[in-house]
Design a protein around this motif. Sequence first.
Motif, PDB file in Angstrom:
ATOM      1  N   PHE A  26       2.582   7.608  13.339  1.00 45.63           N
ATOM      2  CA  PHE A  26       1.335   6.882  13.184  1.00 45.63           C
ATOM      3  C   PHE A  26       0.193   7.738  12.670  1.00 45.63           C
ATOM      4  N   SER A  27       0.363   9.033  12.625  1.00 47.99           N
ATOM      5  CA  SER A  27      -0.752   9.868  12.190  1.00 47.99           C
ATOM      6  C   SER A  27      -0.252  11.118  11.483  1.00 47.99           C
ATOM      7  N   LEU A  28      -1.115  11.612  10.601  1.00 45.68           N
ATOM      8  CA  LEU A  28      -0.805  12.826   9.864  1.00 45.68           C
ATOM      9  C   LEU A  28      -2.129  13.475   9.480  1.00 45.68           C
ATOM     10  N   ASP A  29      -2.215  14.766   9.740  1.00 45.03           N
ATOM     11  CA  ASP A  29      -3.429  15.488   9.367  1.00 45.03           C
ATOM     12  C   ASP A  29      -3.463  15.676   7.846  1.00 45.03           C
ATOM     13  N   GLY A  30      -4.673  15.799   7.328  1.00 43.24           N
ATOM     14  CA  GLY A  30      -4.827  16.034   5.910  1.00 43.24           C
ATOM     15  C   GLY A  30      -6.280  16.285   5.571  1.00 43.24           C
ATOM     16  N   ASP A  31      -6.533  16.653   4.303  1.00 45.91           N
ATOM     17  CA  ASP A  31      -7.913  16.885   3.868  1.00 45.91           C
ATOM     18  C   ASP A  31      -8.727  15.588   3.895  1.00 45.91           C
ATOM     19  N   TYR A  32      -8.075  14.513   3.571  1.00 44.98           N
ATOM     20  CA  TYR A  32      -8.739  13.205   3.580  1.00 44.98           C
ATOM     21  C   TYR A  32      -7.814  12.216   4.285  1.00 44.98           C
ATOM     22  N   ILE A  33      -8.397  11.487   5.236  1.00 41.70           N
ATOM     23  CA  ILE A  33      -7.602  10.591   6.079  1.00 41.70           C
ATOM     24  C   ILE A  33      -7.722   9.152   5.557  1.00 41.70           C
ATOM     25  N   LEU A  34      -6.565   8.492   5.470  1.00 39.51           N
ATOM     26  CA  LEU A  34      -6.509   7.079   5.120  1.00 39.51           C
ATOM     27  C   LEU A  34      -6.161   6.268   6.356  1.00 39.51           C
ATOM     28  N   GLY A  35      -6.801   5.128   6.512  1.00 38.68           N
ATOM     29  CA  GLY A  35      -6.487   4.250   7.630  1.00 38.68           C
ATOM     30  C   GLY A  35      -5.432   3.238   7.242  1.00 38.68           C
ATOM     31  N   GLY A  36      -4.596   2.886   8.212  1.00 44.72           N
ATOM     32  CA  GLY A  36      -3.560   1.887   7.958  1.00 44.72           C
ATOM     33  C   GLY A  36      -3.432   0.930   9.125  1.00 44.72           C
ATOM     34  N   LEU A  37      -3.360  -0.387   8.816  1.00 38.88           N
ATOM     35  CA  LEU A  37      -3.185  -1.418   9.836  1.00 38.88           C
ATOM     36  C   LEU A  37      -1.961  -2.242   9.470  1.00 38.88           C
ATOM     37  N   PHE A  38      -0.919  -2.188  10.316  1.00 43.80           N
ATOM     38  CA  PHE A  38       0.328  -2.875  10.015  1.00 43.80           C
ATOM     39  C   PHE A  38       0.813  -3.654  11.242  1.00 43.80           C
ATOM     40  N   PRO A  39       1.459  -4.807  11.005  1.00 43.15           N
ATOM     41  CA  PRO A  39       1.936  -5.628  12.125  1.00 43.15           C
ATOM     42  C   PRO A  39       3.302  -5.159  12.630  1.00 43.15           C
ATOM     43  N   LEU A  88      -1.090  14.831  -9.393  1.00 46.18           N
ATOM     44  CA  LEU A  88      -2.045  13.925  -8.746  1.00 46.18           C
ATOM     45  C   LEU A  88      -2.559  14.593  -7.476  1.00 46.18           C
ATOM     46  N   LEU A  89      -3.888  14.817  -7.451  1.00 40.83           N
ATOM     47  CA  LEU A  89      -4.542  15.502  -6.327  1.00 40.83           C
ATOM     48  C   LEU A  89      -3.878  16.859  -6.026  1.00 40.83           C
ATOM     49  N   PRO A  90      -3.839  17.745  -7.018  1.00 39.01           N
ATOM     50  CA  PRO A  90      -3.237  19.067  -6.772  1.00 39.01           C
ATOM     51  C   PRO A  90      -4.040  19.837  -5.727  1.00 39.01           C
ATOM     52  N   ASN A  91      -3.328  20.508  -4.816  1.00 38.17           N
ATOM     53  CA  ASN A  91      -3.943  21.321  -3.747  1.00 38.17           C
ATOM     54  C   ASN A  91      -4.809  20.505  -2.803  1.00 38.17           C
ATOM     55  N   VAL A  92      -4.632  19.172  -2.789  1.00 36.78           N
ATOM     56  CA  VAL A  92      -5.339  18.302  -1.847  1.00 36.78           C
ATOM     57  C   VAL A  92      -4.296  17.527  -1.063  1.00 36.78           C
ATOM     58  N   SER A  93      -4.445  17.495   0.248  1.00 36.84           N
ATOM     59  CA  SER A  93      -3.484  16.770   1.082  1.00 36.84           C
ATOM     60  C   SER A  93      -4.136  15.513   1.656  1.00 36.84           C
ATOM     61  N   LEU A  94      -3.360  14.456   1.653  1.00 36.85           N
ATOM     62  CA  LEU A  94      -3.793  13.195   2.266  1.00 36.85           C
ATOM     63  C   LEU A  94      -3.182  13.095   3.652  1.00 36.85           C
ATOM     64  N   GLY A  95      -3.952  12.599   4.591  1.00 35.99           N
ATOM     65  CA  GLY A  95      -3.448  12.302   5.922  1.00 35.99           C
ATOM     66  C   GLY A  95      -3.608  10.821   6.191  1.00 35.99           C
ATOM     67  N   TYR A  96      -3.128  10.388   7.313  1.00 36.07           N
ATOM     68  CA  TYR A  96      -3.274   8.964   7.649  1.00 36.07           C
ATOM     69  C   TYR A  96      -3.414   8.795   9.141  1.00 36.07           C
ATOM     70  N   ASP A  97      -4.040   7.697   9.483  1.00 38.43           N
ATOM     71  CA  ASP A  97      -4.176   7.264  10.873  1.00 38.43           C
ATOM     72  C   ASP A  97      -3.794   5.795  10.875  1.00 38.43           C
ATOM     73  N   ILE A  98      -2.635   5.486  11.444  1.00 40.12           N
ATOM     74  CA  ILE A  98      -2.085   4.134  11.377  1.00 40.12           C
ATOM     75  C   ILE A  98      -2.118   3.492  12.752  1.00 40.12           C
ATOM     76  N   PHE A  99      -2.477   2.229  12.795  1.00 41.73           N
ATOM     77  CA  PHE A  99      -2.495   1.468  14.031  1.00 41.73           C
ATOM     78  C   PHE A  99      -1.608   0.243  13.901  1.00 41.73           C
ATOM     79  N   ASP A 100      -1.010  -0.112  15.024  1.00 42.69           N
ATOM     80  CA  ASP A 100      -0.246  -1.364  15.118  1.00 42.69           C
ATOM     81  C   ASP A 100      -1.255  -2.501  15.310  1.00 42.69           C
ATOM     82  N   HIS A 101      -1.375  -3.367  14.300  1.00 37.78           N
ATOM     83  CA  HIS A 101      -2.381  -4.439  14.314  1.00 37.78           C
ATOM     84  C   HIS A 101      -1.649  -5.768  14.494  1.00 37.78           C
TER      85      HIS A 101
END
Length: 830
Positions: A26-39, A88-101
């Motif tokens: 449900f989560s991953l660290d990164g330079d920029y965090i994306l939110g996710g809502l999934f059923p 695409l986005l070299p040397n930049v990492s994306l992270g995420y924070d996902i919730f069960d919606h």
Amino acid sequence: MHLSHIYSFLVSFGVLFKVSWSSSEFSLDGDYILGGLFPVHEVENEHAASLFFPESTECFRHIFSKSGYRMLQVMRFAVEEINNSTTLLPNVSLGYDIFDHCSDTKNFHSVFSFISQNGSIKPKEKLNSHQPKVIALTGPYGSTRTISVAPLVTMDLIPMVNYGATSYALSDKLQYPSFIRTIPSNKDLIQMIIHIIQGFGWNWVAFLGGSDNNSEEGLQLFNKYIRNTGICLAYQETLSQNANYNLTLKKIDKLNINVIVVFTVPQYAKIIIKAAIASNIQGKVWIASEWWSMNQQLLREPGIKNIGTVIGITERLLSLPRFNEFIYKSKGTTKIYTENDNVESKLQTKTCNQDCDNCTLLTAEENVNEESTWSFPIYAIIYTIAHALHKVLQCNMNECNANTTVKPYMLLEEIKKVNFSLNGRQVKYDANGDPDVSYAVVLWHTETNPQWIEFVGTYDTYPEINFTIYNALLPWHNKASVPFSNCSVECEKGFSREHMGSHDCCFLCKKCPQNSYVNDSRDPYTCFPCAESEWSDEGSTTCQKRYVVYLQVTDIPSIAVIFSTLCLFILLIIMLVIFAQNYNTPVVRSAGGSMCLLMLACLILSCLSMFFFFGEPTSVKCRLRNVIFTYFYTVCLSCLTVRSFQIVCVFKMTKFPNVHRLWVKYNGQWIFVSSFSVIFLIACIFWITISPTKAFMDFSFKDHILLTCEKANDIFISIIVFMSWFLGLLCILFSYTGRDLPQNYNEAKSITFSIILFYVIWIVCFTAYLVIKSKYVLLLNALAQVMSVYAILFSYFIPKSYIMIFKPKMNTAAYFQASIQNYTQTISRS
């Protein structure tokens, strides 16, 4: 309510959690965090009980959704793929924070976590100062859930890029300024459904939905877009989970509706389909909306093969390369809890709806084979955000500008501009944040074992609108032809519709009468009259041009009459010459002398009228064609009348010597002819000036227009005819009185015969004029004039010319004196 009040109210019952377990799915660290809502889980009967205080839902306690878990995995896969990209986005990492919606109304705490900054929310904070936890988010699934949380996200212009909310209301940028989606809206879905209905010629349909925003909006849009399409919504209903589905389906079946649009989410669709199976509803066409068209559970529902044909609409499915490999790899490294695991650690994971016991039990094969409808839209979202972030960070092929502070509104502006190709699909958004439409039409093969879904059509709007259905791939229920679902059978060509009931598509068919037509594209309910210059048979769809006819010179009958007139003209001139040369002979003197020459001159002039009958009628021709003949022929008749009377006077009026003397002294014959000619000339002048006949078009014929002369005024024509016919009657009376006169002077037979021919000819002509409607009626008129002249010529003049040419002994004074003496002796003896 002001936005700050909304924040204050929701914060009062929301509990914020900061979760960053790098080992969790449900989560991953990164330079920029994306939110996710999934059923990942689904709450059933969510609206069954009323809420009296705010509360949150622990999703893991509810029904596990395999498709929802697959959605989560697609986001993880896309993030990992971008993080491994060197371009695409070299040397930049994306992270995420996902919730069960899993709930429509009880999942606000996840959104608070996204919009919070360092665990707190500051209402009315300026955009430049606000740095939320996530720079963008995807989800949630479903329009109702999205509309519930969107105001909290979009007020701060945090990009909310959605994969499963189709409500057309979300296209309103005034209310939802930062909402973007990778799937078409309900408007596009409804238009696609209408394309299918029209493509198969159906117009008698039912629309069923659930008690959710999508269904209600879909029904409104369906009613809006079927206007002026010929489609009738025969039955409509939005059903709650506790509704009587069997009764609804029986009503539909009773109305003979064979096409049913089921525009709702899977939980309602399952109830409807199961009710149809239980109610033994058969032979229908079920049009499945995007949310359940690929539902594998319903596809395998026992007895579904009996309900008819299921046609679905789904996003054009695109494969995700290396996704299966990612799933197998992911399942190999996912930690599975056992009874020996630390209970406290296990309980810690069951917080914030970032936990899933059933997820660890799901095999990689099950995940790979799960419904993939939403896979590419989620995949496109992550790449959309990545491409926009690439622009904001001013990245090149090797590195990005690490000194750039990324604000959500900056990312939003770049998201609106993205235009890139992804797995063969062009990803871009219009001014409303909606993508190009790329639908697929699917057919459920429920009669086979195992059941399967086949793609049978496509609908795209890029680069141009293109809708295709492969009819050959559609084996309808029981291998029949295309099912009939129309209120009325389409009218045959040339039949107009007549409304029956309140629906436009319910009608009777009525054949259009003669000289009218029906144009279905203009108005199928009206038989339009043809223009005067056009005509049509009964049951026509177009009018044909009438052709114009008139008595042409080149017609064979016209040539015959013209030739006959020329012959007559020549004969009359010959007669005039013969009589002029023999003017002083007894035959000419007894025939009237100079009056005889006047008669021949009048007959010659009357022949001129025949030439005005041929060619295109004009006002001049219409006036002269009858008046010339009538005048000069009537003058000739007046001469014949005088001749008849004059002979009677000589032989029968000796008892009235004074009358005879006055007649001879004052040239009574010339006074009568002159007076009558003047009176008749005045009548003719009145006829052609006060009530002239004009050229007109007679449209009373079926396929042509007769160019002719209009009918003369009844009063004037009656006067003219009376005067002519009265003279003829006097001729007959006087001729009958002198029937026993000397043969050389007795013209009774010839005059009587010519006048009777005159009557017969014109009676036939008038009868034909009343009975027959044709251009040849005019030819009969001309022929009647010619025959009338021939009658006098052959009855009166030809016998006398015969004597002058072939029996000159009878053209002597002695012969005539002998005839008179014999007549006197016969009278004295009697």
